[in-house]
Design a protein around this motif. Structure first.
Motif, mmCIF file in Angstrom:
data_model
loop_
_atom_site.group_PDB
_atom_site.id
_atom_site.type_symbol
_atom_site.label_atom_id
_atom_site.label_comp_id
_atom_site.label_asym_id
_atom_site.label_seq_id
_atom_site.Cartn_x
_atom_site.Cartn_y
_atom_site.Cartn_z
ATOM 1 N N GLY A 34 3.495 4.750 -0.976
ATOM 2 C CA GLY A 34 2.819 4.165 0.179
ATOM 3 C C GLY A 34 3.338 2.770 0.459
ATOM 4 N N VAL A 35 3.674 2.510 1.715
ATOM 5 C CA VAL A 35 4.179 1.187 2.128
ATOM 6 C C VAL A 35 3.467 0.751 3.408
ATOM 7 N N ARG A 36 3.236 -0.533 3.553
ATOM 8 C CA ARG A 36 2.601 -1.054 4.760
ATOM 9 C C ARG A 36 3.605 -1.213 5.896
ATOM 10 N N ASP A 37 4.821 -1.584 5.553
ATOM 11 C CA ASP A 37 5.856 -1.863 6.547
ATOM 12 C C ASP A 37 7.098 -1.044 6.173
ATOM 13 N N GLN A 38 7.322 0.056 6.869
ATOM 14 C CA GLN A 38 8.424 0.946 6.511
ATOM 15 C C GLN A 38 9.785 0.280 6.674
ATOM 16 N N GLU A 39 9.963 -0.535 7.678
ATOM 17 C CA GLU A 39 11.263 -1.189 7.882
ATOM 18 C C GLU A 39 11.547 -2.178 6.761
ATOM 19 N N LEU A 50 12.761 8.958 -2.778
ATOM 20 C CA LEU A 50 11.469 8.326 -2.526
ATOM 21 C C LEU A 50 11.155 8.449 -1.052
ATOM 22 N N ILE A 51 9.987 8.984 -0.742
ATOM 23 C CA ILE A 51 9.504 9.042 0.634
ATOM 24 C C ILE A 51 8.692 7.775 0.855
ATOM 25 N N LEU A 52 9.158 6.921 1.744
ATOM 26 C CA LEU A 52 8.468 5.661 2.037
ATOM 27 C C LEU A 52 7.472 5.932 3.146
ATOM 28 N N GLU A 53 6.283 6.288 2.745
ATOM 29 C CA GLU A 53 5.249 6.761 3.645
ATOM 30 C C GLU A 53 4.343 5.615 4.067
ATOM 31 N N ARG A 54 4.100 5.511 5.361
ATOM 32 C CA ARG A 54 3.235 4.446 5.867
ATOM 33 C C ARG A 54 1.831 4.607 5.305
ATOM 34 N N ALA A 55 1.345 3.547 4.677
ATOM 35 C CA ALA A 55 0.006 3.544 4.097
ATOM 36 C C ALA A 55 -0.930 2.756 5.010
ATOM 37 N N GLY A 64 -3.527 0.888 4.112
ATOM 38 C CA GLY A 64 -3.990 -0.387 3.578
ATOM 39 C C GLY A 64 -3.041 -0.931 2.543
ATOM 40 N N PRO A 65 -3.526 -1.897 1.774
ATOM 41 C CA PRO A 65 -2.679 -2.505 0.740
ATOM 42 C C PRO A 65 -2.398 -1.525 -0.394
ATOM 43 N N ALA A 66 -1.444 -1.888 -1.226
ATOM 44 C CA ALA A 66 -1.112 -1.065 -2.391
ATOM 45 C C ALA A 66 -2.340 -0.944 -3.284
ATOM 46 N N PRO A 67 -2.468 0.171 -4.004
ATOM 47 C CA PRO A 67 -3.609 0.337 -4.903
ATOM 48 C C PRO A 67 -3.675 -0.803 -5.919
ATOM 49 N N ALA A 68 -4.887 -1.213 -6.247
ATOM 50 C CA ALA A 68 -5.076 -2.285 -7.213
ATOM 51 C C ALA A 68 -4.661 -1.807 -8.605
ATOM 52 N N ALA A 69 -4.227 -2.749 -9.408
ATOM 53 C CA ALA A 69 -3.867 -2.450 -10.794
ATOM 54 C C ALA A 69 -4.259 -3.635 -11.654
ATOM 55 N N SER A 70 -4.525 -3.366 -12.903
ATOM 56 C CA SER A 70 -4.799 -4.440 -13.852
ATOM 57 C C SER A 70 -3.521 -5.251 -14.037
ATOM 58 N N PRO A 71 -3.640 -6.525 -14.375
ATOM 59 C CA PRO A 71 -2.431 -7.321 -14.627
ATOM 60 C C PRO A 71 -1.535 -6.639 -15.659
ATOM 61 N N GLY A 72 -0.253 -6.615 -15.380
ATOM 62 C CA GLY A 72 0.708 -6.014 -16.296
ATOM 63 C C GLY A 72 0.718 -4.504 -16.299
ATOM 64 N N GLN A 73 0.056 -3.876 -15.322
ATOM 65 C CA GLN A 73 -0.006 -2.422 -15.252
ATOM 66 C C GLN A 73 0.603 -1.918 -13.942
ATOM 67 N N PRO A 74 1.193 -0.708 -13.956
ATOM 68 C CA PRO A 74 1.714 -0.130 -12.712
ATOM 69 C C PRO A 74 0.566 0.337 -11.817
ATOM 70 N N ASN A 75 0.852 0.467 -10.527
ATOM 71 C CA ASN A 75 -0.115 1.048 -9.594
ATOM 72 C C ASN A 75 0.499 2.217 -8.834
ATOM 73 N N GLU A 92 6.076 -4.247 -0.951
ATOM 74 C CA GLU A 92 4.819 -3.703 -0.448
ATOM 75 C C GLU A 92 3.683 -3.795 -1.462
ATOM 76 N N GLY A 93 3.937 -4.439 -2.604
ATOM 77 C CA GLY A 93 2.909 -4.582 -3.624
ATOM 78 C C GLY A 93 2.831 -3.430 -4.609
ATOM 79 N N ASN A 94 3.777 -2.496 -4.535
ATOM 80 C CA ASN A 94 3.827 -1.386 -5.492
ATOM 81 C C ASN A 94 4.504 -1.870 -6.766
ATOM 82 N N ARG A 95 3.942 -1.505 -7.909
ATOM 83 C CA ARG A 95 4.505 -1.878 -9.213
ATOM 84 C C ARG A 95 5.067 -0.640 -9.895
ATOM 85 N N PHE A 96 6.324 -0.751 -10.323
ATOM 86 C CA PHE A 96 7.036 0.361 -10.948
ATOM 87 C C PHE A 96 7.479 -0.038 -12.350
ATOM 88 N N PRO A 97 7.079 0.709 -13.374
ATOM 89 C CA PRO A 97 7.631 0.460 -14.698
ATOM 90 C C PRO A 97 9.128 0.751 -14.697
#
Length: 126
Positions: free
Chosen positions: A11-16, A52-57, A59-70, A113-118
């Motif tokens: 999920g991304v807020r801004d596809q471009e 990766l399909i960059l799909e328009r979301a 809202g914001p990226a899902p919340a995650a605990s500090p140091g954790q992926p979302n 977009e605020g997505n966290r990837f390990p």
């Protein structure tokens, strides 16, 4: 018989902006970028062939605990420290610099977009 994962939705807020990040910064190739009605279908291919399909979301990226992926997507590399240095030099943000964990060494990459990837070493299929 199953062979592995071929595509994953992100999920991304801004596809471009996301497209620029994944293509220009991360070195992915555009597979498809088409509009249909008010929607846009945007795919980028990682070096191992996973798309990766960059799909328009909505809202914001899902919340995650500090140091954790979302996101459910883990990225693979040959050397976490070398990849971290290279990507950080390109301006990629990391929520977690390389660290040893019980399951191996990892870093936590953050896209525009605020997505966290390990980021893990040696996890991709041959």
């Amino acid at each position: 018989m199953l062979r592995g994962i071929s595509k994953a939705r992100i999920g991304v807020r801004d596809q471009e902006r996301a497209k620029r990040f994944w293509v220009e910064t991360m070195g992915c190739d555009v597979v498809q970028d088409e509009t249909y009605g008010d929607e846009r279908w945007l795919e980028v291919r990682l070096p191992d062939g996973v798309v990766l399909i960059l799909e328009r979301a909505a809202g914001p990226a899902p919340a995650a605990s500090p140091g954790q992926p979302n996101t459910p997507v883990f990225l693979s590399c040959d050397d976490v420290d070398a990849t971290w240095r290279e990507l950080a030099g390109r301006g990629v943000a990391f929520a977690q610099e390389p660290v040893d964990m019980p399951f191996g060494r990892w870093a936590l990459l953050e896209d525009t977009e605020g997505n966290r990837f390990p980021l893990l070493a040696g996890q991709a299929a041959p």
